[in-house]
Design an enzyme around this catalytic site. Structure first.
Site, PDB file in Angstrom:
ATOM      1  N   ASP A   1       1.127  -0.847  -0.189  1.00  0.00           N
ATOM      2  CA  ASP A   1      -0.147  -0.091   0.018  1.00  0.00           C
ATOM      3  C   ASP A   1       1.083   1.328   0.144  1.00  0.00           C
ATOM      4  OD1 ASP A   1       0.906  -0.291   2.863  1.00  0.00           O
ATOM      5  OD2 ASP A   1      -0.896  -0.054   3.121  1.00  0.00           O
TER       6      ASP A   1
ATOM      7  N   ASP B   1      -1.197  -6.219  -0.260  1.00  0.00           N
ATOM      8  CA  ASP B   1      -1.583  -5.632   1.237  1.00  0.00           C
ATOM      9  C   ASP B   1      -3.059  -5.674   1.373  1.00  0.00           C
ATOM     10  OD1 ASP B   1       0.274  -4.478   2.810  1.00  0.00           O
ATOM     11  OD2 ASP B   1       1.232  -3.150   1.718  1.00  0.00           O
TER      12      ASP B   1
ATOM     13  N   LYS C   1      -1.273  -9.512   2.814  1.00  0.00           N
ATOM     14  CA  LYS C   1      -0.144  -8.602   3.819  1.00  0.00           C
ATOM     15  C   LYS C   1      -1.345  -8.444   4.809  1.00  0.00           C
ATOM     16  CE  LYS C   1       2.560  -6.039   3.775  1.00  0.00           C
ATOM     17  NZ  LYS C   1       2.495  -4.507   4.144  1.00  0.00           N
TER      18      LYS C   1
ATOM     19  N   GLU D   1       9.209  -4.458  10.611  1.00  0.00           N
ATOM     20  CA  GLU D   1       9.528  -3.026   9.849  1.00  0.00           C
ATOM     21  C   GLU D   1      10.144  -2.044  10.913  1.00  0.00           C
ATOM     22  OE1 GLU D   1       6.726  -1.584   7.457  1.00  0.00           O
ATOM     23  OE2 GLU D   1       8.145   0.219   7.083  1.00  0.00           O
TER      24      GLU D   1
HETATM   25  O1  KIV Z   1       3.556  -1.044   1.625  1.00  0.00           O
HETATM   26  C1  KIV Z   1       4.792  -1.024   1.500  1.00  0.00           C
HETATM   27  O2  KIV Z   1       5.450  -1.247   0.869  1.00  0.00           O
HETATM   28  C2  KIV Z   1       5.423  -2.359   2.793  1.00  0.00           C
HETATM   29  C3  KIV Z   1       6.741  -2.266   3.018  1.00  0.00           C
HETATM   30  C4  KIV Z   1       7.076  -0.937   3.332  1.00  0.00           C
HETATM   31  C5  KIV Z   1       6.833  -3.326   3.634  1.00  0.00           C
HETATM   32  O3  KIV Z   1       4.206  -2.543   3.402  1.00  0.00           O
END
Ligand code: KIV
Length: 271
Positions: free
Chosen positions: A51, A90, A120, A189
């Protein structure tokens, strides 16, 4: 609209095997067809349709505004390009924070309409009912703990997380719960490297770090950051592998000069 769903060479079983054998996992983000083709051809194991598209593609300052429809658009574009990598998408802000049925419906839309391999979800124990519901539908789920950017307003910024013992203990407990629930992987993270290594030892699923040290089972970066397209973002954990902002502005500048000088197109570049 549904799209074809393929099983590509990198699967959840392959990622679990990589953890067992100590083979490190390389993960990068992508949001569009052309970039995903390059990332896949370069041998990246997992492509995250993050995201972070809200930031690097749409120019928002947080990840909160991106919608489910926007995520599906990006994910479907990426999936059309990928031949080898596992593609994880995401779940956008708000889709997993309440009703489990709403969360499942969002995850099902991502899988059906993009052809991705999994989703995710940012968050721990509080989100377990939604995570279990999605897992029970046969959808692979990757967790995300530590600095979870969707909670930026609660955190008050993007600083290092889990420095204090209480937050570190909660993170370790959350990681164990996500592992027991059946998540296939976990993004860690911006947490201390020692804690990330402890989590990695404590769980059977692979951990993928971003600003979490080398003790994780793999690493992830935002592709625009590591290629130097996104110039302003310079956290300590980021290694720049190219300066594409410079390369691209120089090339485009030459094009502008050629057009103005009537040097482009020349007689070999016309009909
Ligand atoms: O949205 C994203 O790019 C992420 C990464 C930073 C792990 O969640």
């Amino acid at each position: 609209m549904s799209v074809e769903s393929k099983v590509r060479p990198v699967t959840t079983a392959k990622l679990a095997e990589m953890k067992r054998s100590g083979e490190k996992i390389a993960m990068l983000t992508s949001y569009d067809y052309s970039m995903a083709r390059i990332v896949d051809a370069a041998g990246v194991d997992v492509i995250l349709v993050g995201d972070s598209a809200a930031n690097v593609m749409a120019g928002y300052t947080t990840t909160l505004p991106i919608t489910l429809d926007m995520m599906i658009y990006h994910a479907a574009s990426v999936v059309r390009a990928v031949e080898r990598a596992f593609v994880v998408v995401d779940m956008p802000f708000g889709t997993c924070s309440g009703d489990e049925q709403v969360a499942l419906a969002a995850a099902v839309r991502i899988m059906k309409e993009s052809g991705a391999d999994g989703v995710k979800i940012e968050g721990g124990e509080e989100l377990l009912p939604c995570i279990r519901k999605i897992l029970a539908a046969g959808i692979p789920v990757m967790g995300h703990l530590g600095l979870t950017p969707q909670s930026v307003h609660q955190f008050g910024g993007y600083g290092l997380r889990a420095k204090e013992e209480a937050e570190a203990e909660k993170l370790l407990r959350d990681a164990r719960l996500l592992d027991e629930a059946g998540c296939f992987g976990l993004v860690l993270e911006k947490i201390p490297a020692e804690l990330a290594a402890r989590v990695t030892q404590a769980v059977s699923m692979p951990t993928i770090g971003i600003g979490a040290g080398s003790g994780c089972d793999g690493q992830v970066l935002v592709v625009h950051d590591m290629l130097g397209i996104n110039k302003g973002f310079k956290p300590k954990f980021l290694r720049r592998y190219a300066d594409l902002f410079e390369t691209m502005t120089e090339a485009i500048g030459r094009y502008v000069a050629d057009v103005r000088a009537v040097d482009f197109p020349n007689e070999n570049e016309q009909y």
